[in-house]
Design a protein around this motif. Structure first.
Motif, PDB file in Angstrom:
ATOM      1  N   TYR A 109       1.024  -1.260   0.039  1.00 35.28           N
ATOM      2  CA  TYR A 109      -0.144  -0.050  -0.094  1.00 35.28           C
ATOM      3  C   TYR A 109       0.818   1.342  -0.338  1.00 35.28           C
ATOM      4  CZ  TYR A 109      -3.141   4.172   1.400  1.00 35.28           C
ATOM      5  OH  TYR A 109      -4.459   4.878   1.870  1.00 35.28           O
ATOM      6  N   ALA A 110       1.095   1.931  -0.917  1.00 33.75           N
ATOM      7  CA  ALA A 110       1.372   2.983  -1.131  1.00 33.75           C
ATOM      8  C   ALA A 110       0.459   4.468  -1.516  1.00 33.75           C
ATOM      9  CB  ALA A 110       2.522   3.228  -1.927  1.00 33.75           C
ATOM     10  N   PRO A 111      -0.473   5.355  -0.746  1.00 32.04           N
ATOM     11  CA  PRO A 111      -1.091   6.480  -1.289  1.00 32.04           C
ATOM     12  C   PRO A 111      -0.520   7.171  -1.591  1.00 32.04           C
ATOM     13  CG  PRO A 111      -0.041   7.089   1.386  1.00 32.04           C
ATOM     14  CD  PRO A 111       0.686   5.546   0.911  1.00 32.04           C
ATOM     15  N   THR A 112      -1.490   7.761  -2.788  1.00 37.05           N
ATOM     16  CA  THR A 112      -1.032   8.710  -3.824  1.00 37.05           C
ATOM     17  C   THR A 112      -1.921  10.173  -3.626  1.00 37.05           C
ATOM     18  OG1 THR A 112      -3.166   8.681  -5.066  1.00 37.05           O
ATOM     19  CG2 THR A 112      -1.211   6.441  -5.622  1.00 37.05           C
ATOM     20  N   GLU A 113      -2.494  10.083  -2.563  1.00 33.33           N
ATOM     21  CA  GLU A 113      -2.091  11.679  -2.400  1.00 33.33           C
ATOM     22  C   GLU A 113      -3.089  11.153  -0.843  1.00 33.33           C
ATOM     23  OE1 GLU A 113      -6.158  12.827  -3.728  1.00 33.33           O
ATOM     24  OE2 GLU A 113      -6.543  11.479  -4.125  1.00 33.33           O
ATOM     25  N   LYS A 114      -2.796  13.333  -0.372  1.00 32.82           N
ATOM     26  CA  LYS A 114      -2.631  13.414   0.657  1.00 32.82           C
ATOM     27  C   LYS A 114      -4.424  13.423   1.330  1.00 32.82           C
ATOM     28  CE  LYS A 114      -2.207  14.488   5.564  1.00 32.82           C
ATOM     29  NZ  LYS A 114      -1.743  13.327   6.501  1.00 32.82           N
ATOM     30  N   LYS A 115      -5.458  12.513   2.063  1.00 31.23           N
ATOM     31  CA  LYS A 115      -6.598  13.093   2.261  1.00 31.23           C
ATOM     32  C   LYS A 115      -6.745  13.489   3.832  1.00 31.23           C
ATOM     33  CE  LYS A 115      -7.916   9.763  -0.780  1.00 31.23           C
ATOM     34  NZ  LYS A 115      -8.734   8.263  -1.251  1.00 31.23           N
ATOM     35  N   GLU A 116      -7.747  14.520   3.755  1.00 36.76           N
ATOM     36  CA  GLU A 116      -7.630  14.992   5.571  1.00 36.76           C
ATOM     37  C   GLU A 116      -8.982  13.578   5.898  1.00 36.76           C
ATOM     38  OE1 GLU A 116     -10.096  18.317   8.298  1.00 36.76           O
ATOM     39  OE2 GLU A 116      -8.615  18.733   5.903  1.00 36.76           O
TER      40      GLU A 116
END
Length: 254
Positions: A109-116
């Motif tokens: 798992y590698a998040p592609t964007e920052k989410k609040e």
């Protein structure tokens, strides 16, 4: 005949079958006489890495007299997810309500964007929809922490789309197909405005099947020791490699 073992989330059960994963998914979705219609989400498991009642399987998983394979022998229907070792989990399968089956292998798992804020639909051990400031790995670690009054041994869930609402709950909901969108926005706003709260329940119990088109990143299963990520294909892959499944997923038949 070959023996296969499946950990099924809908509903929770452990099943032995002569059917391969795609045949089994079709059977779980529409039945042997094509008179059922229901999604099915399940894992195939490695029998060499799980404690299974093999004597019972050998006695009961027997082909019919006419040579047809035995479609299902139930081995357990209670607290199955927490008992199957994580390393026994093989691929994940998603069956549409008319029997098309998508196979997903686990990856890092590698998040592609920052989410609040994230939106999670849980499958096991409960079916609550939750908004959270925690990333999927953090969410797993948070809810499986046995030192807390409220915890679970293992968690299986999928991350759903929030689009622009993930960072600004005041923006238009647009084409997100969730029931009671006003309540969803209210939950997101409360979470957004609180510096202390990490999670907020959006729906206590899932009352209908999940529209697969709302899936964002994919499925996660894990506990305090480890977790696995099963990524949902991107739009291009869905429309090319998995077109038949995707076309079926876009049309719910119930």
């Amino acid at each position: 005949m070959e023996k296969h073992y499946y950990l099924v989330a809908t509903p929770e059960s452990l099943i032995a079958s002569h059917l391969n994963p795609h045949e089994f998914g079709n059977y779980m979705a529409v039945g042997s006489k094509k008179n059922l219609r229901s999604q099915s989400v399940f894992f195939e498991i490695d029998p060499a890495k799980a404690d299974l009642p093999l004597d019972y399987v050998n006695q009961n998983l027997v082909a019919y007299e006419n040579g047809e394979p035995k479609r299902s022998v139930y081995l357990s229907i209670y607290r199955v997810f927490e008992k199957i070792p994580m390393d026994a989990l093989l691929n994940l399968y998603l069956a549409t309500d008319d029997g098309k089956v998508l196979e997903i292998a686990k990856t890092d798992y590698a998040p592609t964007e920052k989410k609040e804020i994230h939106l999670y639909q849980q499958y096991n051990p409960f079916s609550t929809m939750v908004a959270s400031k925690l990333t999927p790995p953090e969410f797993i670690h948070f809810l499986t922490d046995s030192t807390k009054p409220v915890s679970v041994p293992r968690l299986f869930f999928v991350e759903l789309q929030l689009n622009d609402l993930a960072n600004d709950p005041t923006l238009p909901i647009k084409n997100l197909p969730y029931k009671n969108p006003a309540h969803l926005r209210e939950c997101l706003l409360k979470l957004h405005e609180s510096s202390e709260r990490m999670t907020k329940t959006v729906m206590r119990v899932r009352h209908s099947e999940l529209p697969y088109r709302t899936i964002e990143t994919g499925f996660f299963i894990g506990d305090q020791k480890s977790y696995f990520y099963f990524p949902f294909p991107d739009q291009h892959e869905l429309e090319t490699t998995h077109f038949a499944w995707w076309r079926s997923a876009l049309v719910q038949h119930f």
